[in-house]
Design a protein around this motif. Structure first.
Motif, mmCIF file in Angstrom:
data_model
loop_
_atom_site.group_PDB
_atom_site.id
_atom_site.type_symbol
_atom_site.label_atom_id
_atom_site.label_comp_id
_atom_site.label_asym_id
_atom_site.label_seq_id
_atom_site.Cartn_x
_atom_site.Cartn_y
_atom_site.Cartn_z
ATOM 1 N N THR A 236 -51.882 -16.082 19.449
ATOM 2 C CA THR A 236 -51.590 -16.740 20.634
ATOM 3 C C THR A 236 -50.225 -16.303 21.006
ATOM 4 O O THR A 236 -49.770 -16.711 22.294
ATOM 5 N N ARG A 237 -49.461 -15.469 20.352
ATOM 6 C CA ARG A 237 -48.226 -14.950 20.870
ATOM 7 C C ARG A 237 -47.994 -13.572 20.187
ATOM 8 O O ARG A 237 -48.495 -13.535 18.868
ATOM 9 N N PRO A 238 -47.476 -12.746 20.793
ATOM 10 C CA PRO A 238 -47.229 -11.496 20.281
ATOM 11 C C PRO A 238 -46.497 -11.318 18.966
ATOM 12 O O PRO A 238 -46.365 -10.252 18.025
ATOM 13 N N ASP A 239 -45.481 -12.318 18.524
ATOM 14 C CA ASP A 239 -44.589 -12.117 17.752
ATOM 15 C C ASP A 239 -45.110 -13.137 16.341
ATOM 16 O O ASP A 239 -44.395 -13.045 15.478
ATOM 17 N N SER A 240 -46.282 -13.522 16.749
ATOM 18 C CA SER A 240 -46.988 -14.178 15.358
ATOM 19 C C SER A 240 -47.385 -13.137 14.306
ATOM 20 O O SER A 240 -47.423 -12.007 14.939
ATOM 21 N N PRO A 241 -47.771 -13.486 13.031
ATOM 22 C CA PRO A 241 -47.928 -12.408 12.312
ATOM 23 C C PRO A 241 -49.233 -11.441 12.536
ATOM 24 O O PRO A 241 -49.290 -10.476 12.350
ATOM 25 N N VAL A 242 -50.223 -12.328 13.226
ATOM 26 C CA VAL A 242 -51.371 -11.648 13.480
ATOM 27 C C VAL A 242 -51.116 -10.492 14.856
ATOM 28 O O VAL A 242 -51.684 -9.610 14.931
ATOM 29 N N GLY A 243 -50.211 -11.376 15.782
ATOM 30 C CA GLY A 243 -49.979 -10.431 16.929
ATOM 31 C C GLY A 243 -49.201 -9.161 16.511
ATOM 32 O O GLY A 243 -49.399 -8.069 17.020
ATOM 33 N N LYS A 244 -48.270 -9.473 15.375
ATOM 34 C CA LYS A 244 -47.552 -7.967 14.935
ATOM 35 C C LYS A 244 -48.666 -7.281 14.389
ATOM 36 O O LYS A 244 -48.599 -5.751 14.494
ATOM 37 N N PHE A 245 -49.708 -7.620 13.508
ATOM 38 C CA PHE A 245 -50.707 -6.952 12.909
ATOM 39 C C PHE A 245 -51.322 -6.088 13.846
ATOM 40 O O PHE A 245 -51.766 -4.800 13.784
ATOM 41 N N ILE A 246 -51.962 -6.575 15.002
ATOM 42 C CA ILE A 246 -52.765 -6.122 15.856
ATOM 43 C C ILE A 246 -51.725 -5.046 16.968
ATOM 44 O O ILE A 246 -52.530 -3.839 17.041
#
Ligand code: ZN
Length: 137
Positions: free
Chosen positions: A59-69
């Motif tokens: 839901t935001r680029p700085d979340s763990p999944v955002g960083k992963f992608i």
């Protein structure tokens, strides 16, 4: 300690699109995604036999999944094992020196108690432990 593979988590850019793909092409019975603000994700799951696939959109680029992608693109993100007693599993892992991301369980999608083991400890695979049964009231 391990009961079964509870789910495999895929990091996706758009959870609705990914759900649609599995619904149309694989007949998956998908449900409305749920937002877990604490983890910065919007996620849904569908059954494959007794295990599930979890589709996770940041839901935001700085979340763990955002960083992963941002770093690796969409794809396989984590495996979740169901365990009998998550506190006991975490305590045993910690005692034997295994690095944990979550030392105490938190509430994940669907209200289950879960915790992550650091991927560097598990050969590069982010590993989630999930306890499904409720404990006490
Ligand atoms: Zn998961």
């Amino acid at each position: 300690m391990l009961k079964k593979i509870y789910h495999l988590g895929y990091a996706v850019e758009n959870v609705e699109k990914a759900s649609e793909f599995y619904r149309v092409h694989f007949g998956a019975e998908t449900v409305e995604p749920e937002t877990v603000e604490d983890q910065g994700i919007k996620a849904t799951m569908f059954h494959v036999g007794e295990s599930m696939i979890e589709l996770v959109e940041p839901t935001r680029p700085d979340s763990p999944v955002g960083k992963f992608i941002a770093k690796r693109g969409e794809g396989f993100h984590h495996v979740a094992f169901e365990v009998e007693d998550i506190e006991r599993s975490l305590a045993e892992l910690k005692e034997s020196g295994v690095e944990l991301i979550d030392e105490t369980p938190r509430i994940g999608a669907g209200g289950a108690r879960m915790a992550f083991v650091h991927p560097k400890e598990a050969f590069g695979v982010l590993t989630e432990l999930v306890e499904l049964r409720g404990k006490g009231e």
